[in-house]
Design a protein around this motif. Structure first.
Motif, short mmCIF file in Angstrom:
data_model
loop_
_atom_site.label_atom_id
_atom_site.label_comp_id
_atom_site.label_asym_id
_atom_site.label_seq_id
_atom_site.Cartn_x
_atom_site.Cartn_y
_atom_site.Cartn_z
N ARG A 172 0.76 -1.23 0.17
CA ARG A 172 0.02 0.02 -0.22
C ARG A 172 0.81 1.19 0.06
N ARG A 181 -4.60 -1.69 -6.87
CA ARG A 181 -5.90 -2.09 -6.13
C ARG A 181 -6.75 -3.42 -6.29
N ASP A 188 -11.41 -0.05 -1.70
CA ASP A 188 -10.26 0.10 -0.34
C ASP A 188 -9.47 1.40 -0.86
N SER A 190 -6.56 1.97 1.06
CA SER A 190 -5.42 1.90 1.57
C SER A 190 -4.18 2.44 0.48
N TRP A 191 -4.71 2.59 -0.67
CA TRP A 191 -3.72 3.25 -1.53
C TRP A 191 -3.35 4.70 -1.36
N TRP A 193 -1.92 5.69 1.11
CA TRP A 193 -0.53 5.91 2.05
C TRP A 193 0.36 5.88 0.93
#
Length: 217
Positions: A172, A181, A188, A190-191, A193
């Motif tokens: 990530r 992703r 989601d 989280s990318w 980050w």
């Protein structure tokens, strides 16, 4: 500022940059709307690293180098930052508009998602990518006083990050985590980050800019 725009956005750069997303949407097929962002994320990175590489070293090819080296480092830094800002704003605007070029393929919007929501998540993702690779390419060009070194070094990093190994190692925190992703299931984020890490690195490189101009300029 008008003078800076004329310098960094000549006709040939506008032509090939406009041509790039048009050709891309013709050769890169998508079946779903959530695939558009990933397709543009990696490819606009390539355009950015080529587009911004000569931000400062163009003074050498334009035979204005000796004059600019007489300016204080503070003035040179402001000039580079203005030129870079113009180019990044242009590339971001092109990326935002280029997203809609794909709709000629009539991609399906996945169940549980909306076209507006997908576009909304695409905006920060592509913005971070453009900034990271634009700043990186410019920095390497300034460091080695050669735009091809900036393009080549940035491209090697692009190859490393946009690979299965890059995805596995960085996860990530990869600048291309958005492109990697998982599309199925709930969204989601989280990318973010990876995009945040890219922005922080770009900020560090910009802080380092006066030192590079002093030593290499």
């Amino acid at each position: 500022m008008k003078q800076e725009i004329k310098i960094v956005l000549p006709a040939y750069k506008i032509f090939y940059s406009l041509f790039f997303p048009v050709v891309l949407c013709l050769i890169r097929g998508v079946a779903r709307a959530d695939e558009i962002g990933g397709a543009l994320d990696s490819n606009m990175a390539l355009l950015s690293l080529v587009f911004c590489a000569e931000t400062w070293v163009m003074e050498r090819s334009g035979r204005r180098w000796e004059i600019f080296t007489l300016y204080p480092v503070k003035n040179r830094t402001k000039t580079v930052l203005r030129r870079l800002a113009v180019q990044l704003c242009y590339l971001c605007a092109l990326s935002y508009v280029g997203y809609f070029f794909y709709y000629w393929q009539k991609p399906a919007v996945p169940l549980g998602k909306t076209a507006a929501g997908l576009y909304g998540s695409y905006i920060p993702a592509i913005t971070a990518t453009v900034i990271f690779f634009g700043v990186l390419s410019m920095t390497l060009s300034n460091l080695f006083q050669n735009q091809w070194a900036g393009i080549g070094g940035s491209f090697l990093l692009w190859l490393t990050l946009y690979s299965t190994s890059g995805d596995k190692v960085l996860g990530r925190f990869n600048i291309f985590a958005y492109a990697f992703r998982e599309l199925d299931g709930p969204e989601d984020f989280s990318w973010l980050w990876g995009k945040a890490a890219g922005i922080l690195i770009a900020v560090f490189l910009l802080v380092w800019l006066p030192h590079i101009l002093k030593k290499r300029g």
